[in-house]
Design a protein around this motif. Structure first.
Motif, short mmCIF file in Angstrom:
data_model
loop_
_atom_site.label_atom_id
_atom_site.label_comp_id
_atom_site.label_asym_id
_atom_site.label_seq_id
_atom_site.Cartn_x
_atom_site.Cartn_y
_atom_site.Cartn_z
N GLY A 10 0.81 -1.20 0.00
CA GLY A 10 0.00 0.00 0.00
C GLY A 10 0.84 1.25 0.00
N LEU A 11 0.20 2.35 0.31
CA LEU A 11 0.84 3.66 0.35
C LEU A 11 1.02 4.09 1.80
CD1 LEU A 11 1.76 6.34 -1.00
CD2 LEU A 11 -0.65 7.04 -0.97
N VAL A 12 2.22 4.53 2.13
CA VAL A 12 2.51 4.94 3.50
C VAL A 12 3.48 6.12 3.45
CG1 VAL A 12 4.45 3.34 3.76
CG2 VAL A 12 3.18 4.09 5.79
N GLN A 13 3.42 6.96 4.45
CA GLN A 13 4.36 8.08 4.53
C GLN A 13 5.71 7.60 5.07
OE1 GLN A 13 2.41 11.13 6.91
NE2 GLN A 13 1.74 12.17 5.04
N ALA A 14 6.73 8.33 4.73
CA ALA A 14 8.07 8.01 5.25
C ALA A 14 8.04 7.97 6.77
CB ALA A 14 9.08 9.04 4.76
N GLY A 15 8.71 6.95 7.31
CA GLY A 15 8.71 6.74 8.74
C GLY A 15 7.64 5.78 9.22
N GLY A 16 6.70 5.46 8.34
CA GLY A 16 5.62 4.56 8.69
C GLY A 16 6.00 3.10 8.57
N SER A 17 4.99 2.24 8.77
CA SER A 17 5.22 0.79 8.76
C SER A 17 4.20 0.09 7.89
CB SER A 17 5.10 0.24 10.19
OG SER A 17 6.08 0.80 11.04
N LEU A 18 4.61 -1.02 7.35
CA LEU A 18 3.72 -1.94 6.63
C LEU A 18 4.11 -3.36 6.98
CD1 LEU A 18 3.46 -0.45 3.01
CD2 LEU A 18 1.62 -0.61 4.69
N TRP A 36 11.74 -12.49 0.48
CA TRP A 36 11.18 -11.40 -0.31
C TRP A 36 12.26 -10.74 -1.18
CZ3 TRP A 36 5.99 -10.22 0.05
CH2 TRP A 36 5.29 -10.85 1.09
N TYR A 37 11.87 -10.47 -2.41
CA TYR A 37 12.64 -9.64 -3.31
C TYR A 37 11.82 -8.37 -3.56
CZ TYR A 37 16.15 -13.10 -4.82
OH TYR A 37 17.20 -13.98 -4.88
N ARG A 38 12.49 -7.37 -4.12
CA ARG A 38 11.77 -6.18 -4.55
C ARG A 38 12.38 -5.65 -5.84
NH1 ARG A 38 13.57 -1.80 0.16
NH2 ARG A 38 15.74 -1.51 -0.53
N GLN A 39 11.54 -4.93 -6.58
CA GLN A 39 11.99 -4.36 -7.85
C GLN A 39 11.36 -2.99 -8.03
OE1 GLN A 39 11.25 -6.77 -11.35
NE2 GLN A 39 12.91 -5.77 -12.45
N ALA A 40 12.20 -1.99 -8.11
CA ALA A 40 11.76 -0.63 -8.39
C ALA A 40 11.83 -0.39 -9.90
CB ALA A 40 12.62 0.38 -7.64
N PRO A 87 11.42 6.55 1.26
CA PRO A 87 10.97 6.60 -0.14
C PRO A 87 11.71 5.61 -1.03
CG PRO A 87 11.12 8.81 0.75
CD PRO A 87 11.67 7.89 1.80
N GLU A 88 12.97 5.35 -0.73
CA GLU A 88 13.75 4.40 -1.55
C GLU A 88 13.31 2.96 -1.36
OE1 GLU A 88 14.94 6.76 0.53
OE2 GLU A 88 16.73 6.06 1.58
N ASP A 89 12.42 2.70 -0.42
CA ASP A 89 11.85 1.35 -0.27
C ASP A 89 10.70 1.12 -1.25
OD1 ASP A 89 12.23 1.73 3.27
OD2 ASP A 89 13.50 0.56 1.92
N VAL A 114 4.47 -1.48 -2.90
CA VAL A 114 4.72 -0.67 -1.71
C VAL A 114 5.19 0.70 -2.18
CG1 VAL A 114 6.19 -0.35 0.31
CG2 VAL A 114 5.26 -2.62 -0.22
N THR A 115 4.48 1.73 -1.75
CA THR A 115 4.84 3.09 -2.12
C THR A 115 5.02 3.92 -0.86
OG1 THR A 115 3.57 2.93 -4.18
CG2 THR A 115 4.19 5.14 -3.43
N VAL A 116 6.18 4.54 -0.73
CA VAL A 116 6.49 5.35 0.44
C VAL A 116 6.65 6.80 -0.01
CG1 VAL A 116 8.00 5.68 2.41
CG2 VAL A 116 7.68 3.39 1.46
N SER A 117 5.80 7.65 0.50
CA SER A 117 5.85 9.07 0.11
C SER A 117 6.72 9.86 1.09
CB SER A 117 4.44 9.65 0.10
OG SER A 117 3.87 9.61 1.39
N SER A 118 7.34 10.90 0.55
CA SER A 118 8.25 11.69 1.40
C SER A 118 7.51 12.84 2.07
CB SER A 118 9.39 12.24 0.55
OG SER A 118 8.88 13.00 -0.52
#
Length: 118
Positions: A10-18, A36-40, A87-89, A114-118
């Motif tokens: 989901g979408l979360v602000q920087a500093g948050g948790s998922l 887990w892998y990830r791909q930006a 945000p880089e996550d 996973v989207t992390v907003s600054s």
């Protein structure tokens, strides 16, 4: 064959948790390594974290101290708790499973964003 289904992105602000969960369609007892892998966008898929049946874990340097992987064999589930997100996550996170000692990916999930907003 094993189907892996991810949830929890989901979408979360920087500093948050998922909390990401990966549910397998059958017992994961025979799957020695899961993780887990990830791909930006525009990047290669990279390993985030893995855990073996016996419990030892492995983390990529960028997530050490912030992410925790756990495995619930009785529930056929692997969980990735992500804290202090940056945000880089931001990436699509893929669950993977392997019969061997390293997470090369005998099986893959379809991914969760996973989207992390600054």
């Amino acid at each position: 064959q094993v189907q892996l289904v991810e949830s929890g992105g989901g979408l979360v602000q920087a500093g948050g948790s998922l909390r990401l969960s990966c549910a397998a369609s059958r017992t994961i007892f025979t799957l020695n390594t899961m993780g887990w892998y990830r791909q930006a966008p525009g990047t290669q898929r990279e390993l985030v974290a893995s855990i073996t049946r016996g419990g030892p874990t492995n983390y990529a340097d960028p997530v050490k101290g912030r992410f925790t992987i756990s495995r619930e064999n009785a529930k056929n589930t692997v969980v990735l708790q992500m804290n202090n997100l940056k945000p880089e996550d931001t990436a699509v996170y893929y669950c993977a499973a392997d019969y061997g000692d390293t997470l090369r990916g005998d099986y893959w999930g379809q991914g969760t964003q996973v989207t992390v907003s600054s």
